[in-house]
Design an enzyme around this catalytic site. Structure first.
Site, PDB file in Angstrom:
ATOM      1  N   SER A 143       0.843  -1.195   0.000  1.00  0.00           N
ATOM      2  CA  SER A 143       0.000   0.000   0.000  1.00  0.00           C
ATOM      3  C   SER A 143       0.875   1.241   0.000  1.00  0.00           C
ATOM      4  O   SER A 143       1.913   1.281   0.683  1.00  0.00           O
ATOM      5  CB  SER A 143      -0.900   0.022   1.237  1.00  0.00           C
ATOM      6  OG  SER A 143      -1.576   1.266   1.348  1.00  0.00           O
ATOM      7  N   TYR A 156      -1.567  -1.451  10.358  1.00  0.00           N
ATOM      8  CA  TYR A 156      -1.647  -1.846   8.951  1.00  0.00           C
ATOM      9  C   TYR A 156      -0.388  -1.458   8.189  1.00  0.00           C
ATOM     10  O   TYR A 156       0.222  -2.280   7.492  1.00  0.00           O
ATOM     11  CB  TYR A 156      -2.879  -1.185   8.330  1.00  0.00           C
ATOM     12  CG  TYR A 156      -3.021  -1.384   6.834  1.00  0.00           C
ATOM     13  CD1 TYR A 156      -3.412  -2.611   6.309  1.00  0.00           C
ATOM     14  CD2 TYR A 156      -2.783  -0.328   5.947  1.00  0.00           C
ATOM     15  CE1 TYR A 156      -3.559  -2.791   4.930  1.00  0.00           C
ATOM     16  CE2 TYR A 156      -2.926  -0.494   4.580  1.00  0.00           C
ATOM     17  CZ  TYR A 156      -3.311  -1.728   4.074  1.00  0.00           C
ATOM     18  OH  TYR A 156      -3.440  -1.902   2.714  1.00  0.00           O
ATOM     19  N   LYS A 160       2.541  -3.753   6.387  1.00  0.00           N
ATOM     20  CA  LYS A 160       2.859  -3.624   4.959  1.00  0.00           C
ATOM     21  C   LYS A 160       4.322  -3.221   4.756  1.00  0.00           C
ATOM     22  O   LYS A 160       4.960  -3.653   3.777  1.00  0.00           O
ATOM     23  CB  LYS A 160       1.930  -2.606   4.300  1.00  0.00           C
ATOM     24  CG  LYS A 160       0.486  -3.065   4.165  1.00  0.00           C
ATOM     25  CD  LYS A 160       0.354  -4.289   3.252  1.00  0.00           C
ATOM     26  CE  LYS A 160      -1.085  -4.558   2.900  1.00  0.00           C
ATOM     27  NZ  LYS A 160      -1.237  -5.789   2.074  1.00  0.00           N
TER      28      LYS A 160
END
Length: 262
Positions: A143, A156, A160
């Site tokens: 991302s 998150y 990532k």
């Protein structure tokens, strides 16, 4: 649908066997469609099936957050496909909280399991077959949010970021064996999951007394629109094709110009 052909008029992934996680909707479903159009045989998975699973793909329910789930999926891939030549890790996500200190331990672990360790576990199960064939293409979907980590999503973006570091290391480890490993980092993309996340973030931000930039109508990427799932899928297809045969260990950011090169 557009048939993807190489210069000789042959579908460029004909004969390839592909596994796509999180392929029931959004970016994952678009990746599945692109691989099918390019001639690949595709197995896809998610925790539950939706009506948007592309026709022509084989679907199995699986929870890749656990070692047992990864083992069951690897076994299904062997049974259905007879092996995996193209592996695309798309499953991922997390919900926002009111700052990093508000993220409970179990959600830190869940974010790591889904966004990072799921790829590590499944790779470890499927790479041996690629080693034997001395051929394989792996894409980890990350991302662009990693470039601007913020408290509400720190679990998150941390997961990532770990995935991107792992991708680079794995690429170096496997390059001499003919196995290519790359990452794709989508920017703001119009998907059901993305819309749900933006709504959750708006609610969290309101409780924190602000409004996230992503909810602003004028926060459009420089190219003038949000990304579409197909934009990301095209990047994935390129990376697993022979057109990218000299690319490994790269992270392709597909974000409409939101984060230009420094």
């Amino acid at each position: 649908m557009t048939t993807i052909e190489n210069g000789s008029g042959t579908r460029e992934l004909a004969g390839k066997r592909a596994l796509v996680t999180g392929g029931s909707r959004g970016i994952g479903a678009a990746v599945v469609r692109q691989l099918l159009d390019a001639g690949a045989q595709v197995l896809t998975t998610a925790r539950s099936k939706t009506s948007t699973v592309p026709e022509g793909a084989t679907f199995v329910e699986a929870d890749v957050r656990t070692r047992a789930g990864a083992e069951a999926l690897a076994a299904a891939a062997q049974e259905v496909l007879g092996g995996v030549d193209v592996l695309v890790h798309n499953a991922g996500g997390a919900r926002p909280h009111e700052g990093s200190s508000a993220i409970p331990d179990e959600e830190w672990q869940d974010a790591l399991d889904l966004n990072f360790l799921a790829s590590v576990r499944l790779d470890s199960l499927l790479i041996p077959g690629m080693r034997e064939r001395r051929s394989g293409m792996i894409v980890h979907v990350s991302s662009s949010a990693v470039l601007t980590p913020i408290g509400p999503f720190l679990h998150y973006t941390t997961a990532k970021a770990a995935l991107e570091n792992y991708s680079r290391g794995l690429a170096l480890e496997l390059a001499s064996l003919g196995i290519r490993v790359n990452a794709v980092s989508p920017g703001r993309t119009a998907t059901p999951g993305g819309e749900q996340t933006r709504e959750q973030w708006a609610e969290v931000s309101a409780r924190m007394g602000g409004a996230p930039a992503e909810t602003n109508a004028d926060d459009t990427p420089p190219l003038g629109r949000d990304g579409q799932p197909e934009d990301i899928a095209h990047a994935v297809l390129f990376l697993v094709s022979e057109r990218a045969s000299w690319l490994t260990g790269r992270n392709l950011v597909v974000d409409g110009g939101e984060f230009p090169m420094g």
